[in-house]
Design a protein around this motif. Structure first.
Motif, mmCIF file in Angstrom:
data_model
loop_
_atom_site.group_PDB
_atom_site.id
_atom_site.type_symbol
_atom_site.label_atom_id
_atom_site.label_comp_id
_atom_site.label_asym_id
_atom_site.label_seq_id
_atom_site.Cartn_x
_atom_site.Cartn_y
_atom_site.Cartn_z
ATOM 1 N N ARG A 109 -13.345 -11.631 -16.825
ATOM 2 C CA ARG A 109 -12.984 -12.913 -16.200
ATOM 3 C C ARG A 109 -12.437 -12.709 -14.796
ATOM 4 O O ARG A 109 -12.637 -13.538 -13.918
ATOM 5 N N ALA A 110 -11.713 -11.599 -14.587
ATOM 6 C CA ALA A 110 -11.094 -11.314 -13.283
ATOM 7 C C ALA A 110 -12.063 -10.581 -12.349
ATOM 8 O O ALA A 110 -11.677 -10.221 -11.232
ATOM 9 N N HIS A 111 -13.295 -10.362 -12.787
ATOM 10 C CA HIS A 111 -14.293 -9.599 -12.013
ATOM 11 C C HIS A 111 -13.780 -8.198 -11.700
ATOM 12 O O HIS A 111 -14.039 -7.653 -10.629
ATOM 13 N N ASP A 112 -13.023 -7.618 -12.629
ATOM 14 C CA ASP A 112 -12.461 -6.279 -12.481
ATOM 15 C C ASP A 112 -13.395 -5.285 -13.184
ATOM 16 O O ASP A 112 -13.152 -4.861 -14.315
ATOM 17 N N THR A 113 -14.476 -4.927 -12.488
ATOM 18 C CA THR A 113 -15.494 -4.046 -13.071
ATOM 19 C C THR A 113 -14.907 -2.697 -13.464
ATOM 20 O O THR A 113 -15.235 -2.147 -14.511
ATOM 21 N N ALA A 114 -14.027 -2.150 -12.633
ATOM 22 C CA ALA A 114 -13.463 -0.817 -12.892
ATOM 23 C C ALA A 114 -12.758 -0.772 -14.241
ATOM 24 O O ALA A 114 -12.914 0.191 -15.004
ATOM 25 N N THR A 115 -11.982 -1.811 -14.554
ATOM 26 C CA THR A 115 -11.302 -1.860 -15.847
ATOM 27 C C THR A 115 -12.288 -2.178 -16.961
ATOM 28 O O THR A 115 -12.260 -1.558 -18.022
ATOM 29 N N ALA A 116 -13.179 -3.130 -16.734
ATOM 30 C CA ALA A 116 -14.115 -3.550 -17.778
ATOM 31 C C ALA A 116 -14.964 -2.384 -18.274
ATOM 32 O O ALA A 116 -15.178 -2.227 -19.480
ATOM 33 N N VAL A 117 -15.434 -1.544 -17.352
ATOM 34 C CA VAL A 117 -16.337 -0.462 -17.756
ATOM 35 C C VAL A 117 -15.612 0.580 -18.619
ATOM 36 O O VAL A 117 -16.237 1.235 -19.454
#
Length: 119
Positions: free
Chosen positions: A26-34
């Motif tokens: 939701r926050a567009h935080d790809t680094a955390t999502a991956v």
């Protein structure tokens, strides 16, 4: 036998790794999502399959920038010990303007092994 019947749970009862993925997404935080996926994870979205960390990272980057939308978690279910469904309502500037999507998660060793997103 109803062993594989999804059971409704509260969104707060979703495993921490799923909540962390959804919050980062939701926050567009790809680094955390991956980091919530196994190295060999599979994501199926929009009829496409993304296999492995690099492909999933590219998918996350693209999905974060392709459209502008709001996403609301509207329901959660548990199918078995490692499988969960999080239902989301999306509204935005994508074709159709609004949609309800089922995020179907399979976990392994505390990480997301498989995610299938479909209406």
């Amino acid at each position: 036998m109803h062993d594989n019947q999804p059971r409704t749970i509260t969104p707060d009862d979703l495993p921490e790794v799923i909540t962390r993925y959804l919050t980062a997404h939701r926050a567009h935080d790809t680094a955390t999502a991956v980091t919530t996926f196994t190295d060999d994870a599979t994501v199926i979205d929009d009829g496409n399959t993304y296999q492995g960390s690099a492909a999933i990272e590219r998918w996350l980057d693209r999905s974060a920038t392709e459209f502008t939308y709001t996403i609301h978690l509207t329901g959660a279910q548990q199918t078995d010990a490692t499988r969960y469904i999080a239902t989301h309502h999306l509204e935005g500037n994508f074709p159709g303007g609004s949609i309800d999507l089922r995020y179907q998660f399979a976990l392994r060793d505390g990480l997301i092994e498989r995610l299938v997103i479909e209406p």
